[in-house]
Design an enzyme around this catalytic site. Structure first.
Site, short mmCIF file in Angstrom:
data_model
loop_
_atom_site.label_atom_id
_atom_site.label_comp_id
_atom_site.label_asym_id
_atom_site.label_seq_id
_atom_site.Cartn_x
_atom_site.Cartn_y
_atom_site.Cartn_z
N GLY A 132 0.78 -1.23 0.00
CA GLY A 132 0.00 0.00 0.00
C GLY A 132 0.81 1.28 0.00
O GLY A 132 0.27 2.36 0.16
N THR A 136 -1.76 2.15 -7.21
CA THR A 136 -2.38 1.25 -8.16
C THR A 136 -3.58 1.98 -8.78
O THR A 136 -4.33 2.65 -8.06
CB THR A 136 -2.87 -0.03 -7.44
OG1 THR A 136 -1.74 -0.82 -7.09
CG2 THR A 136 -3.79 -0.86 -8.32
N GLN A 183 -1.82 -4.89 -16.37
CA GLN A 183 -2.55 -6.16 -16.55
C GLN A 183 -3.96 -5.90 -17.07
O GLN A 183 -4.59 -4.88 -16.71
CB GLN A 183 -2.67 -6.90 -15.22
CG GLN A 183 -1.40 -7.62 -14.77
CD GLN A 183 -1.62 -8.27 -13.43
OE1 GLN A 183 -1.69 -7.59 -12.41
NE2 GLN A 183 -1.75 -9.59 -13.42
N GLU A 297 -4.10 -11.62 -2.96
CA GLU A 297 -5.29 -10.90 -3.43
C GLU A 297 -5.90 -11.69 -4.58
O GLU A 297 -5.18 -12.07 -5.51
CB GLU A 297 -4.92 -9.48 -3.87
CG GLU A 297 -4.48 -8.60 -2.71
CD GLU A 297 -4.09 -7.19 -3.14
OE1 GLU A 297 -4.57 -6.73 -4.18
OE2 GLU A 297 -3.29 -6.56 -2.42
N GLN A 309 -2.28 -10.82 -6.86
CA GLN A 309 -1.09 -10.48 -6.09
C GLN A 309 -0.85 -11.55 -5.02
O GLN A 309 -1.80 -12.11 -4.48
CB GLN A 309 -1.25 -9.12 -5.39
CG GLN A 309 0.02 -8.66 -4.69
CD GLN A 309 0.10 -7.15 -4.62
OE1 GLN A 309 -0.35 -6.46 -5.51
NE2 GLN A 309 0.68 -6.62 -3.56
N ARG A 311 2.07 -11.90 -1.71
CA ARG A 311 3.29 -11.42 -1.04
C ARG A 311 3.47 -12.20 0.25
O ARG A 311 2.50 -12.70 0.81
CB ARG A 311 3.21 -9.92 -0.77
CG ARG A 311 2.11 -9.53 0.19
CD ARG A 311 2.24 -8.06 0.59
NE ARG A 311 1.72 -7.16 -0.40
CZ ARG A 311 0.46 -6.72 -0.45
NH1 ARG A 311 -0.43 -7.14 0.44
NH2 ARG A 311 0.08 -5.88 -1.37
N HIS A 823 14.36 -9.34 37.51
CA HIS A 823 15.27 -8.35 38.08
C HIS A 823 14.57 -7.04 38.47
O HIS A 823 14.79 -6.52 39.56
CB HIS A 823 16.41 -8.07 37.10
CG HIS A 823 17.16 -9.31 36.75
ND1 HIS A 823 18.10 -9.86 37.58
CD2 HIS A 823 17.09 -10.13 35.68
CE1 HIS A 823 18.58 -10.96 37.03
NE2 HIS A 823 17.99 -11.15 35.88
#
Length: 865
Positions: A132, A136, A183, A297, A309, A311, A823
């Site tokens: 993002g 696009t 595309q 996607e 997509q 990733r 601690h």
């Protein structure tokens, strides 16, 4: 020249990120997987982008200015990034480049609609997701308009969001390039996202599907709430269908529009159950191809899925590698050691080689496999009891796993993996000479190490260290040392349990252990007050320290009036405590002796906030409070039925706790003292490798394991690519939050406080040091940035022993990580500071400067302003 600027998607594979960017490489790779459909298209390569950059006026000057900006200066980033975008969009596309794009469009259908999508070379990589951050454009029609949008995609490399991300994460603006994916547009019935691992829990066996009607843009932009499906082992295990009031559709002439969905259709699922299961099967095929969980996607077109997509999911915490089969449960070591930051490979491997139990690495953190203990009824009970006393969130997380019934099979106690033989160490006499003897033994062992290591170099050093690690473990596992630690802890628990039962008093041991002897960590905080006492009478030294910016300041001090005394006081402090630092279990972290300027802000705070003699006064005050409490408790007990017996038993336990509780901190001091000796010897070897041109810089060895470092010393050879890969991986690990409990399915289990006895809106934690205090919250993530005023309450992620010098200047403590005997808790009790630890997201939920009230007896924090 045409091939150079355009590549058809089927000609692209995953190795071509530098040419087609992350998204383009993934799409090319996807188009090669059998059974996976990807919309037809091509990539405008990074060569085209470089050509445009070369023709852009003043771009070099703009990038120079950009690299110098502070990532928090939003105004400057916004102005300069807009200027760069305008510059790039103003460059005319050269004729040969434009021809390459229009010819590719002619092959696919010149007047068809297209999606034009940015694809940066640093995008969608395994260690960094830039989702993002660039642009696009959907449903773009006509060659001239497509070229205009290609230009916009190039410029989108410099959106405000993308620039800020690169500045924060150390990516060079000049090294990131932009390709563009073009595309054929698909007009889906439904679209959405598939995660092949549950993005919330991390469970690798659960896939999650988000779905809505029309283009996926409605879901991605937050315009609609999606339907959500969870799938495990080929079955839908959860389904939530949302009311989807709108969808985004493509317009015939180009562009998109928001369309209202008919009311009867709004609450229908966007996918049938059968379609969901088919989509997840496709997702598993894609995941198997890429070898890691994916964020995918998808579009549903005529009952067939097209993938637009995929990733890697970069937010998942990695799973420890193991040779064992079946389900495993791992416990975080960092939550016990008060250090949840990522460790470098040398730090991880050194801790593994010197630890008393086998440890597994994942995400730059260490974990212990507790599966065998959970599998045995006795081992399980002991582990849960210890976890409950130390950190209720860990206990709750373990119980969450156990409640699933079949995740861990139960073995009889006699079976392999049953509870450890021997049980708890036998009790010892309450004798202060035991602690004295243990400290002397440890000091003698460290002195022998310092003496014997001096003559070892090259491969012989590594052989020597492997033997030294065995001595390290022998000292650590000394039965007498274990008995002394347990004696102090058990006496604490006994006093808290009995005095609550007999007198109704919570956490009475907190006051009874104030200023206990032999606590090397609390002594470290008080000793820095003594350093401040030496410096305070010398205004010239104080003024000089206020301007210190580097670590060479000690050599400059003798030139000032009082400077020699100041230097000697700091040097004496460093001789005793200079091996310590924040995150000290990672041997690669810079020690105070290596970076003494870390202590300067703390010394200056002590000079400002305290009068001379504060260290001794503070210790004596604590001792008197503990004595007063002892007398009060014994007097009240004697008034009870069988009061003399109860008082006598309590008196023995008070003597026992004060004898042994301080020693609890000493073994860690011993470990870190040895670590600094190891480190100095290893860095001398690294320096030799730099002189031999094997290493670029000596700190590069921090990205090797101990055994890899040994091999490099033996062979004088190192593949620089390994260091680069490790640095990238470490950077990605720094962004991850380790879970307290992790399963072999990858599920991160955080645990919860199941309490209803706190005021509404209060933040719940574990009470570890009694009392109630109100004051200003100082949210401090870096000790060097501390700037305290009298009455401040410290709020931070975790406190290992190195934070103790800060404790003298605060009135209360809140941490995100911690337990009853860790601690920070021990030192808070020692100094009488009300403290609540294990407060989830405390540094995010409490703002710096807010007034808060810490309820150290009852375990919660109220935010007052």
């Amino acid at each position: 020249m045409i091939e150079r600027y355009v590549l058809e998607l089927p000609a692209v594979d995953g190795t071509q990120v530098a040419v087609v960017g992350g998204k383009g490489a993934h799409l090319g790779e996807l188009s090669r997987i059998e059974g996976i459909r990807v919309p037809a298209g091509f990539c405008v390569t990074t060569h085209a982008f470089q050509r445009i950059m070369a023709e852009a006026p003043s771009i070099d000057d703009q990038l120079d200015r950009l690299s110098r900006l502070n990532p928090d200066d939003r105004e400057a980033i916004s102005a300069l990034s807009a200027e760069i975008r305008q510059t790039l969009e103003g460059v005319a596309i050269p004729d040969d480049l434009a021809a390459a794009v229009t010819e590719a469009l002619a092959r696919l259908g010149e007047q068809a609609a297209y999606a034009v999508r940015s694809s940066a070379t640093a995008e969608d990589l395994p260690t960094a997701s830039f989702a993002g951050q660039q642009d696009t454009y959907l449903n773009v029609v006509g060659p001239a308009v497509i070229l205009q949008h290609v230009s916009r995609c190039w410029a989108s490399l410099f959106t405000e969001r993308a620039v800020t991300y690169r500045l924060r994460n150390g990516f060079d603006h000049r090294k990131v390039r932009m390709a563009v994916v073009v595309q054929r547009m698909v007009l889906p019935h439904a679209a959405g996202i598939l995660f092949t691992a549950d993005p919330v829990t991390g469970n690798r066996k659960v896939a999650a599907v988000d779905a809505s009607f029309g283009l996926g843009e409605a879901l991605v932009s937050g315009l609609v709430n999606p339907d959500v499906f969870k799938v495990r082992d080929g079955e839908i295990v959860a389904k939530a269908v949302a009311a989807k009031q709108v969808a985004i559709h493509a317009q015939p002439a180009g562009g998109t529009r928001v369309v209202a969905i008919d009311p009867p259709r709004q609450e229908r699922p966007a996918l049938t159950d059968a379609q969901v299961l088919r989509l997840v099967r496709l997702g598993r095929r894609i995941e198997a191809h890429f070898g890691r969980p994916q964020d995918i996607e998808w579009c549903l077109v005529d009952d067939g899925f097209q993938i637009v997509q995929s990733r890697p999911i970069t937010t998942l915490f990695p799973i420890p590698e193991t040779v064992h089969e079946g389900n495993r449960v791992y416990l975080s070591v960092g939550h016990q050691q008060m250090m949840t930051d990522a460790m470098k490979p040398l730090g991880v491997s050194m801790w593994q080689l010197t630890a008393m139990a086998p440890m597994h690495e994942a995400g730059g953190r260490l974990f212990v496999d507790v599966t065998p203990r959970l599998a045995s009824p006795a081992g399980r009970a002991g582990l849960l009891e210890m976890a409950g006393k130390s950190d209720p969130l860990t206990r709750d997380a373990l119980e969450t796993v156990l409640e699933r019934g079949d995740f861990i099979p139960v073995l009889p106690d006699g079976a392999p993996g049953g509870p450890p033989a021997g049980g708890a160490p036998a009790p010892i006499e309450t004798d202060p000479a035991i602690v004295t003897e243990l400290i002397e033994r440890s000091q003698a062992s460290i002195a022998a190490l310092r003496r014997d290591i001096q003559t070892r170099t090259g491969p012989a050093l590594f052989d020597f260290l492997l033997e030294a690690f065995q001595e390290h473990k022998r000292v650590l596992g000394d039965p007498l040392s274990m008995q002394a630690i347990m004696a102090g802890m058990e006496a604490t628990w006994w006093l808290n349990d009995r005095l609550q039962e007999w007198l109704g008093e919570k956490n009475a041991a907190d006051t009874l252990t104030l200023s206990a002897p032999n606590n090397v960590t609390s002594e470290m905080g008080l000793a820095l007050l003594d350093v401040a006492d030496v410096i305070r009478p010398h205004p010239e030294v104080v003024a000089f320290l206020q301007g210190v910016e580097n670590d060479g300041f000690l050599d400059e001090l003798p030139r000032l009036a009082g400077g020699t005394e100041a230097r000697d006081a700091i040097e004496a402090y460093l001789d005793r405590y200079g091996m310590r630092c924040v995150g000290e279990i990672d041997i690669t972290r810079p020690r105070w002796r290596e970076r003494p300027s870390t202590l300067v802000p703390l010394i200056l705070d002590n000079i400002k906030l305290f009068a001379p003699g504060a260290g001794a006064r503070r210790f004596e005050q604590g001792r008197q409070e503990a004595e007063k409490k002892r007398q009060d408790v014994l007097e009240r007990l004697r008034a009870l039925p069988d009061g003399e017996g109860k008082a006598a038993e309590t008196m023995r336990m008070i003597e026992r706790v004060r004898t042994f509780v301080g020693y609890r901190e000493y073994p860690k001091y011993g470990i870190i003292s040895r670590y600094f000796v190891y480190k100095q010897a290893l860095l001398e070897e690294a320096q030799r490798l730099v002189r031999a041109n094997v290493l670029a810089e000596k700190e590069d060895v921090f990205y090797l394991t101990f055994h890899e470092f040994h091999d490099v010393v033996r062979t004088n050879q190192l593949d620089g690519r390994l260091i680069r890969q490790r640095k990238d991986a470490f950077r990605s690990y720094q962004a991850l939050t380790p879970p307290r409990v992790l399963t072999s399915d990858g599920e991160a289990i955080t645990g919860a406080y199941r309490r209803d006895d706190v005021p509404a809106g209060a933040l719940i934690g574990l009470p570890v040091s009694a009392g109630t205090i109100e004051g200003r919250a100082r949210v401090i993530l870096d000790m060097a940035q501390a700037d305290l005023e009298a009455g401040d309450i410290l709020v931070t992620a975790y406190t290992d022993p190195s934070w103790s010098p800060l404790f003298v200047a605060i009135t209360g403590l809140v941490t995100e990580v911690g337990g009853l005997m860790t601690h920070g808790a021990v030192i808070a009790r020692e100094y009488g500071l009300p403290a609540v630890v294990g407060v989830v997201d405390a540094t995010r939920l409490i703002r710096d400067g807010q007034r808060i009230r810490v309820h150290g007896t009852d375990g919660y924090i109220e935010i007052l302003s």
